[in-house]
Motif scaffolding. Structure first.
Motif, mmCIF file in Angstrom:
data_model
loop_
_atom_site.group_PDB
_atom_site.id
_atom_site.type_symbol
_atom_site.label_atom_id
_atom_site.label_comp_id
_atom_site.label_asym_id
_atom_site.label_seq_id
_atom_site.Cartn_x
_atom_site.Cartn_y
_atom_site.Cartn_z
ATOM 1 N N LYS A 192 21.975 24.247 67.370
ATOM 2 C CA LYS A 192 21.350 25.385 66.661
ATOM 3 C C LYS A 192 22.385 26.396 66.160
ATOM 4 O O LYS A 192 22.398 26.763 64.994
ATOM 5 C CB LYS A 192 20.377 26.128 67.589
ATOM 6 N N THR A 194 25.616 26.159 65.843
ATOM 7 C CA THR A 194 26.496 25.534 64.852
ATOM 8 C C THR A 194 25.793 25.458 63.497
ATOM 9 O O THR A 194 26.390 25.738 62.458
ATOM 10 C CB THR A 194 26.866 24.104 65.328
ATOM 11 N N ASP A 334 26.305 11.716 62.607
ATOM 12 C CA ASP A 334 27.588 11.000 62.617
ATOM 13 C C ASP A 334 27.822 10.314 63.964
ATOM 14 O O ASP A 334 28.674 9.447 64.078
ATOM 15 C CB ASP A 334 28.747 11.985 62.356
ATOM 16 N N GLU A 360 31.434 17.893 63.250
ATOM 17 C CA GLU A 360 31.612 19.209 63.870
ATOM 18 C C GLU A 360 32.318 20.202 62.954
ATOM 19 O O GLU A 360 32.395 21.382 63.266
ATOM 20 C CB GLU A 360 32.392 19.065 65.179
HETATM 21 N N1 LIG Z 1 29.364 15.387 65.927
HETATM 22 C C1 LIG Z 1 28.608 16.463 65.689
HETATM 23 N N2 LIG Z 1 28.577 17.472 66.588
HETATM 24 C C2 LIG Z 1 27.781 18.538 66.326
HETATM 25 C C3 LIG Z 1 26.981 18.620 65.157
HETATM 26 N N3 LIG Z 1 26.300 19.785 65.203
HETATM 27 C C4 LIG Z 1 26.665 20.406 66.351
HETATM 28 N N4 LIG Z 1 27.550 19.669 67.036
HETATM 29 C C5 LIG Z 1 28.173 19.966 68.335
HETATM 30 O O1 LIG Z 1 27.172 20.059 69.332
HETATM 31 C C6 LIG Z 1 27.567 20.969 70.361
HETATM 32 C C7 LIG Z 1 26.440 21.949 70.652
HETATM 33 O O2 LIG Z 1 26.243 22.774 69.525
HETATM 34 P P1 LIG Z 1 25.598 24.228 69.611
HETATM 35 O O3 LIG Z 1 25.512 24.713 68.216
HETATM 36 O O4 LIG Z 1 26.295 25.072 70.596
HETATM 37 O O5 LIG Z 1 24.149 23.868 70.169
HETATM 38 P P2 LIG Z 1 22.964 24.873 70.540
HETATM 39 O O6 LIG Z 1 21.690 24.183 70.186
HETATM 40 O O7 LIG Z 1 23.200 26.187 69.916
HETATM 41 O O8 LIG Z 1 23.102 24.961 72.112
HETATM 42 P P3 LIG Z 1 22.449 26.066 73.097
HETATM 43 O O9 LIG Z 1 22.774 27.400 72.519
HETATM 44 O O10 LIG Z 1 23.115 25.808 74.408
HETATM 45 O O11 LIG Z 1 20.998 25.801 73.133
HETATM 46 C C8 LIG Z 1 28.838 21.623 69.844
HETATM 47 O O12 LIG Z 1 29.936 21.020 70.466
HETATM 48 C C9 LIG Z 1 28.846 21.319 68.354
HETATM 49 O O13 LIG Z 1 30.139 21.257 67.805
HETATM 50 C C10 LIG Z 1 27.036 17.505 64.224
HETATM 51 O O14 LIG Z 1 26.363 17.456 63.188
HETATM 52 N N5 LIG Z 1 27.858 16.472 64.554
#
Ligand SMILES: Nc1nc2c(ncn2[C@@H]2O[C@H](COP(=O)(O)OP(=O)(O)OP(=O)(O)O)[C@@H](O)[C@H]2O)c(=O)[nH]1
Ligand SMILES: [Mg+2]
Length: 380
Positions: A192, A194, A334, A360
């Motif tokens: 989310k 990201t 990916d 990422e």
């Molecule tokens: N390979 C890859 N990694 C991704 C992608 N999108 C996000 N990530 C990775 O996934 C991990 C979690 O991403 P966050 O954006 O922190 O996820 P979140 O949903 O905000 O997590 P919480 O805040 O804990 O709920 C990070 O290491 C990102 O770099 C993607 O499209 N591809």
């Protein structure tokens, strides 16, 4: 012959003339720069109505060390037009090849159809989308028994992906003078924060002015993470500086800031976990309600991790109860060879996939392109 030098000013006059000239030049330069690059938004004056009162822990009370940090260089994000093409090879699917191998056998026996079904289910296509795809294929083969199986399969897949769905972000048009808001939801770790950061970059690349709201106060590092994304593209982030602040208050404060700054887009990041599911849903509902007081969210985007397959889908259904979902962002495509999840997600949630995360990297988010996706599934 005597030269008239009466127009040349004396020493002190000369200094005044030079300084005045520099001020004029500087002023014009700043005005021009201001037109091509938006000026940093000013601090919002504190509002003290009910919803904002509880958000006293947001921007106004940033600890000094946070304010003293050197501002990082602002990056220029990549334009979005050709991103899907650039990233397409990262959809590392094997199932397109398996399907084509079955088709190469010629006319299909019942065993072949069973194998086809199994291949689709294994690729996370999901039961409903698999049934639909098989029925579509059968109809196409019946209507065109000598047709190229690859072309028929491509057409059937494209049908299920449904290129007619509107996949644009409903966030208005640049310069329309309105504030458009979007809330980003999903279970923890799906991407989310990201995605909010990457979307901010997409919008900045389109020259929109953006405010980010860090309404994930569950995890202390979440706001820092969003702040880093915001700083990279020069977008303000409204956040809390104490753990456990009320997320809805932060969301309201962000909406208020966006309104005060006359920003065009507000993106609100939310938490993916709480002590219990009901608590999370209540909190998200409250966030949507308070943001609506300023700008009813045009987009409620559900972020799903493609690598979690059908499990992610089961959890995802719950989010539709908070507010009608308007789009899916499917991340980490990916990282899976099971691209079929795209078909399942849309079919089962009834919401279009609007963006896909394909890495990422900061610019590894692409508007979903149905034809490009089907081609990459089939290894074209
Ligand atoms: N390979 C890859 N990694 C991704 C992608 N999108 C996000 N990530 C990775 O996934 C991990 C979690 O991403 P966050 O954006 O922190 O996820 P979140 O949903 O905000 O997590 P919480 O805040 O804990 O709920 C990070 O290491 C990102 O770099 C993607 O499209 N591809
Ligand atoms: Mg997060």
């Amino acid at each position: 012959m005597p030269v008239d030098i009466s127009w040349i000013p004396g020493d002190s006059d000369l200094l005044v003339t030079i300084v005045a000239g520099l001020v004029v030049i500087g002023g014009v330069g700043a005005a021009l720069l201001g037109r091509s690059r938006k000026a940093p938004p000013r601090e919002a004056p504190p509002r003290r109505d009910d919803a904002a009162a509880a958000a006293a822990t947001t921007v106004e009370e940033a600890p000094e060390e946070a304010l003293e940090e050197a501002a990082p260089a602002v990056e220029t994000p990549e334009a979005v037009d050709h991103r899907f093409g650039r990233l397409r090879r990262r959809v590392g699917t094997t199932f397109g090849q398996s399907l084509l191998a079955i088709f190469r056998r010629g006319s299909l026996s019942q065993d072949d159809w069973d194998e086809l079904e199994e291949t689709l289910l294994m690729a996370d296509v999901g039961a409903a989308a698999t049934d639909e795809l098989l029925a579509d294929l059968k109809a196409r083969l019946k209507a065109d028994p000598d047709g190229d199986p690859r072309a028929l399969l491509r057409a059937a897949l494209l049908d299920v992906v449904d290129p007619s769905l509107d996949r644009s972000l409903a966030l208005g048009a640049p310069g329309d003078g309105e504030l458009h808001s979007a809330v980003v939801v999903g279970v923890n770790g799906v991407g989310k924060t990201t995605t909010v950061g990457k979307l901010a970059r997409v919008l900045v690349a389109e020259d929109r002015s953006v405010v980010l709201g860090a309404a994930d106060t569950f995890r202390a590092a979440a706001a820092d993470q969003l702040e880093t994304w915001g700083a990279r593209v020069g977008v303000p982030v409204v956040r809390a500086y104490v753990d456990g602040a009320d997320p809805a208050s932060v969301a309201y404060e962000a909406a208020d800031r966006a309104r005060t700054d006359a920003a065009e887009v507000l993106l609100v990041d939310t938490a993916g976990r709480l002590q219990n599911k009901q608590g999370l849903m209540d909190e998200l509902g409250k966030i949507v309600r308070v943001v609506s007081k300023v700008s009813p969210p045009k987009e409620v985007l559900l972020v799903l991790d493609a690598t979690t397959g059908q499990n992610g889908l089961t959890q995802a259904r719950v989010f539709g109860q908070v507010a009608p979902l308007t789009g899916i962002v499917l991340t980490k495509l990916d990282g899976t060879a099971k691209g079929g999840i795209v078909l399942a997600v849309q079919r089962e949630l009834g919401v279009p996939v609007k963006f896909v995360g394909l890495g990422e990297g900061a610019d590894d988010l692409a508007p979903f392109d149905p034809a490009g996706f089907v081609d990459s599934l089939l290894g074209d």
